[in-house]
Design a protein around this motif. Sequence first.
Motif, PDB file in Angstrom:
ATOM      1  N   ARG A  35       0.830  -1.201   0.000  1.00 54.83           N
ATOM      2  CA  ARG A  35       0.000   0.000   0.000  1.00 54.83           C
ATOM      3  C   ARG A  35       0.872   1.262   0.000  1.00 54.83           C
ATOM      4  N   LYS A  36       0.522   2.232  -0.836  1.00 53.88           N
ATOM      5  CA  LYS A  36       1.227   3.511  -0.889  1.00 53.88           C
ATOM      6  C   LYS A  36       0.233   4.630  -0.558  1.00 53.88           C
ATOM      7  N   SER A  37       0.682   5.577   0.228  1.00 56.26           N
ATOM      8  CA  SER A  37      -0.194   6.681   0.615  1.00 56.26           C
ATOM      9  C   SER A  37       0.642   7.914   0.936  1.00 56.26           C
ATOM     10  N   ASN A  38       0.041   9.084   0.703  1.00 53.79           N
ATOM     11  CA  ASN A  38       0.677  10.344   1.075  1.00 53.79           C
ATOM     12  C   ASN A  38       0.101  10.899   2.377  1.00 53.79           C
ATOM     13  N   VAL A  43       0.433   6.391   6.754  1.00 54.91           N
ATOM     14  CA  VAL A  43       1.834   5.965   6.734  1.00 54.91           C
ATOM     15  C   VAL A  43       2.259   5.475   8.114  1.00 54.91           C
ATOM     16  N   SER A 242      12.145   1.610   3.164  1.00 55.32           N
ATOM     17  CA  SER A 242      11.184   1.224   2.125  1.00 55.32           C
ATOM     18  C   SER A 242      11.160   2.267   1.006  1.00 55.32           C
ATOM     19  N   LEU A 243      11.276   3.547   1.363  1.00 56.07           N
ATOM     20  CA  LEU A 243      11.338   4.600   0.344  1.00 56.07           C
ATOM     21  C   LEU A 243      12.601   4.479  -0.504  1.00 56.07           C
TER      22      LEU A 243
END
Length: 353
Positions: A35-38, A43, A242-243
């Motif tokens: 899952r990706k989120s801003n 986060v 992870s980034l």
Amino acid sequence: MISGKRNYHEIDTIRFITISIIVWSHSLFPPWHLRKSNDLIEVIINSVVIQLGAISTVIFFIVSGILMHSKLQEYTFKKYFNERIPVVYAPWLFIVGLNVMLIMLHQILSKELVTTSISPILASIYVILNGLVIYGPYWFVLTYLIGMVVLIYFKQYSSNVFFGLLLFSITAFYAVNFHFSWIDTFHTKAVLAYTFFIWLGFQFHRHWEEIILQVEKIKWYVLIALMLVFFSIACYEGFKLSLDGVRDPYASNRFTNIIFSIIFFFFLLKIGPIRIINNLRPRKIVYGIYLVNSIVVLELTVLLKKYIESLYLVSIWTLLGLQIMFFTLTLILTYFIVNYLISSSLKWVIGSK
């Protein structure tokens, strides 16, 4: 020195709590890792959920060292394997084999594997074994085996500080490697990274009464504050890695996780034995839970496959609620299966005598 008659009731409590956390890590839905989120809150929740699953591994190796130290000097390789094969390694091989057969059965039923040729079947077995033992839930026993072989071979140095520093330097190399990627960063491939923690358990065993006394002197607010600080730092490090595209960014052998795990171990020691947990007979069931929980996760995942695939679309709070329910169901089912096996003629499959 520790009394030979010590019952380790506090260790029983620690073992059950830590195996429960390991079940949590094994039962995590795929969206947590993808899952990706801003959104900052999302986060944070995502990092906490994954990081929570990383804290038990170091403790498990430490506990193994505590429990094995009293026998270390009398062990030869022959004596060690004669004693441990029936209760640790043979059950592990059986359960790994059972997992392979179940996964292949599901592949056949879902038509993912459609062939009668031997080559694709062997290739599939290799991929499954690689996933289970190298990248999956059953890496621990192989790593523990290698660690014990090293420590039995060098048992005359088991109390030697310089030997401990040598082992720590290996652990430190793997921990630093996350930031430089000299070698593969996947924690299950860091087979020598955890030997230090078994050795550390040996030292805890040697000074057990002193450790208990010192832990009792630590103020609760100090331990809790340290836990919050280092858990937050571990979460941030995992997120940052992870980034950066690092494989296995929340691995258990990162420095931040190691520090937190040791503090958490002392926190659990300070709590002491919890009767309601010890009434569940952790000594008898913990290894069985470790072996069986992944089979339960596999079968529940197959059963709920179409629902799990839709979890990428739900809110973070819904995902968290469903994750807690899935983990709870997995732990309860695993517990009852293991208890049934212990009371049956099949108890040998989970190492129960």
